[in-house]
Scaffold this active site. Structure first.
Site, PDB file in Angstrom:
ATOM      1  N   SER A  66     -46.950 -11.733 -13.426  1.00  0.00           N
ATOM      2  CA  SER A  66     -46.881 -10.726 -12.408  1.00  0.00           C
ATOM      3  C   SER A  66     -47.729  -9.727 -12.692  1.00  0.00           C
ATOM      4  O   SER A  66     -46.789  -8.291 -11.738  1.00  0.00           O
ATOM      5  CB  SER A  66     -45.332 -10.685 -13.486  1.00  0.00           C
ATOM      6  OG  SER A  66     -44.774 -11.331 -12.563  1.00  0.00           O
ATOM      7  N   LYS A  69     -48.880  -8.586  -9.182  1.00  0.00           N
ATOM      8  CA  LYS A  69     -47.906  -7.807  -8.004  1.00  0.00           C
ATOM      9  C   LYS A  69     -48.098  -6.543  -7.257  1.00  0.00           C
ATOM     10  O   LYS A  69     -48.171  -6.200  -6.524  1.00  0.00           O
ATOM     11  CB  LYS A  69     -46.473  -8.064  -7.925  1.00  0.00           C
ATOM     12  CG  LYS A  69     -46.131  -9.298  -8.750  1.00  0.00           C
ATOM     13  CD  LYS A  69     -44.385  -9.676  -9.208  1.00  0.00           C
ATOM     14  CE  LYS A  69     -44.257 -11.163  -9.348  1.00  0.00           C
ATOM     15  NZ  LYS A  69     -42.832 -11.178 -10.524  1.00  0.00           N
ATOM     16  N   TYR A 192     -49.933 -17.114  -3.245  1.00  0.00           N
ATOM     17  CA  TYR A 192     -49.568 -16.033  -4.829  1.00  0.00           C
ATOM     18  C   TYR A 192     -49.038 -16.497  -6.845  1.00  0.00           C
ATOM     19  O   TYR A 192     -50.210 -16.284  -7.403  1.00  0.00           O
ATOM     20  CB  TYR A 192     -47.959 -16.566  -5.184  1.00  0.00           C
ATOM     21  CG  TYR A 192     -46.617 -15.762  -6.053  1.00  0.00           C
ATOM     22  CD1 TYR A 192     -46.931 -14.604  -6.256  1.00  0.00           C
ATOM     23  CD2 TYR A 192     -45.923 -16.787  -6.758  1.00  0.00           C
ATOM     24  CE1 TYR A 192     -45.627 -13.826  -7.267  1.00  0.00           C
ATOM     25  CE2 TYR A 192     -45.225 -16.066  -7.674  1.00  0.00           C
ATOM     26  CZ  TYR A 192     -45.649 -14.971  -8.594  1.00  0.00           C
ATOM     27  OH  TYR A 192     -44.763 -14.897  -8.987  1.00  0.00           O
ATOM     28  N   TYR A 243     -39.342  -5.602 -15.457  1.00  0.00           N
ATOM     29  CA  TYR A 243     -37.680  -6.992 -15.005  1.00  0.00           C
ATOM     30  C   TYR A 243     -37.078  -6.006 -15.679  1.00  0.00           C
ATOM     31  O   TYR A 243     -36.757  -4.593 -14.838  1.00  0.00           O
ATOM     32  CB  TYR A 243     -38.076  -7.727 -16.078  1.00  0.00           C
ATOM     33  CG  TYR A 243     -40.020  -8.768 -16.587  1.00  0.00           C
ATOM     34  CD1 TYR A 243     -40.075  -9.466 -15.044  1.00  0.00           C
ATOM     35  CD2 TYR A 243     -40.259  -9.079 -17.279  1.00  0.00           C
ATOM     36  CE1 TYR A 243     -41.288 -10.081 -15.080  1.00  0.00           C
ATOM     37  CE2 TYR A 243     -41.592  -9.935 -17.493  1.00  0.00           C
ATOM     38  CZ  TYR A 243     -41.817  -9.902 -16.123  1.00  0.00           C
ATOM     39  OH  TYR A 243     -42.898 -10.787 -16.166  1.00  0.00           O
ATOM     40  N   VAL A 261     -45.311 -13.002 -17.858  1.00  0.00           N
ATOM     41  CA  VAL A 261     -44.833 -14.147 -18.841  1.00  0.00           C
ATOM     42  C   VAL A 261     -46.231 -13.978 -19.910  1.00  0.00           C
ATOM     43  O   VAL A 261     -46.054 -15.513 -20.658  1.00  0.00           O
ATOM     44  CB  VAL A 261     -44.152 -14.551 -17.949  1.00  0.00           C
ATOM     45  CG1 VAL A 261     -42.619 -14.449 -17.724  1.00  0.00           C
ATOM     46  CG2 VAL A 261     -44.698 -15.816 -16.808  1.00  0.00           C
TER      47      VAL A 261
END
Ligand code: GLU
Length: 307
Positions: A66, A69, A192, A243, A261
């Site tokens: 993540s 991103k 992605y 998150y 993660v």
């Protein structure tokens, strides 16, 4: 902080104090390849004006997940502009988990923010290029300039996620249906999954943190992205980077940060430090347990909080 401060010792002591926290978490298993990580690993790195300090497992490579991103968002903001980005993605935090699908139909028909999977996939669709390779090159090129080394992906993690990322696939097809995703769905998903598989170590994350802390300037002093793009990304990191644990993290640590993660956390202390932790044992929200405890401790000692 006085110039003789012993950062190396602080990191070593903090790691020793906090490393038992690894026992309180579990490695991510929903991407089969991530199951193989050793839950006992723990590392911390701090990039300062005096250079890099580190302790523990800071040179073990892991996939960016993540944390990537941040880079696709920077690229989309630079290449397409903020207006085009915010046409596809909102700017509100969510109490739902990072891969939740629930709000897509009920909210404004666009993902709530670019730090959840749906938002990041929508952002990926905005990255220009006539092939996945060309689009991916925008991301790796920026990262290579920040880190000063070539970027590779973890092929096993990439294939594992491509084969089993059914929920991300569902999010992407749903987005396509509501007009929230540009171009070919499988191509966007491929981009992605590639960005999530980029290999880094904890020391790299601290360097990236410093790049954000200095508003997008490389170690050599070259501006790589606009200060406004960094401001937007850093704001999202504060409100949504950890998150649905972002609120508590803002209170306890108080800096723009993004976790992944695979166990990394990247933090930027504006104008001062890049800070990063690694520890694949995660809490229920998907954040590294040892990472959070180390960052809380460092924030107290080094007075990180921007609030
Ligand atoms: N590749 C992961 C996924 O899409 C990234 C999630 C994360 O690190 O939060 O599920």
């Amino acid at each position: 902080m006085n110039i003789a401060f012993d950062y190396g010792r602080l990191l070593e002591e903090t790691l020793q104090e906090c490393k038992h926290h690894t026992e309180r978490g579990h490695v991510a298993t929903y991407i089969p390849e991530l199951k193989k990580a050793d839950p006992k690993m723990a590392g911390v790195a701090l990039m300062t004006a005096r250079g890099l300090f580190e302790a523990g497992d800071t040179r073990v490579q892991f996939s960016l997940q993540s944390i990537s991103k941040i880079f696709s968002l920077l690229v989309a903001l630079e290449q397409r502009g903020a207006e085009a980005v915010f046409a596809k993605v909102g700017s509100e935090p969510t109490g739902d988990s990072f891969n939740s699908i629930v709000k897509l139909e009920t909210s404004e028909q666009k993902p709530l923010n670019p730090m959840i999977n749906a938002g990041a996939i929508a952002v990926c669709s905005l990255i220009p290029g006539s092939s996945v390779e060309e689009r991916f090159a925008h991301i790796t090129c920026l990262l290579e300039q920040v880190l000063g080394r070539p970027i590779e992906i973890d092929e096993a993690v990439y294939s594992s996620e491509k084969e089993t990322g059914h929920r991300n696939r569902a999010l992407a097809y749903f987005l396509k249906d509501i007009g929230g995703l540009e171009g070919d769905v499988e191509e966007v998903l491929d981009l992605y999954f590639r960005q999530c598989s980029i290999l880094v170590d904890c020391a790299d994350l601290a360097r990236i943190g410093m790049f954000l802390a200095t508003k997008g300037i490389s170690e050599a002093g070259t501006p790589l992205v606009s200060a406004n793009a960094v401001r937007l990304v850093s704001t999202f990191m504060v409100t949504c980077g950890m998150y649905n644990g972002s609120g508590e993290f803002a209170i306890q640590v108080g800096i723009p940060a993004k976790s992944g993660v695979s166990g990394g956390i990247l933090g930027a202390v504006p104008g001062q430090y890049g800070v990063a932790t690694f520890g694949p044992a995660l809490d229920r929200k998907g954040n590294s347990v040892v990472g959070i405890s180390i960052l809380k401790r460092l924030s107290e000692v080094l007075d990180f909080s921007i609030f």
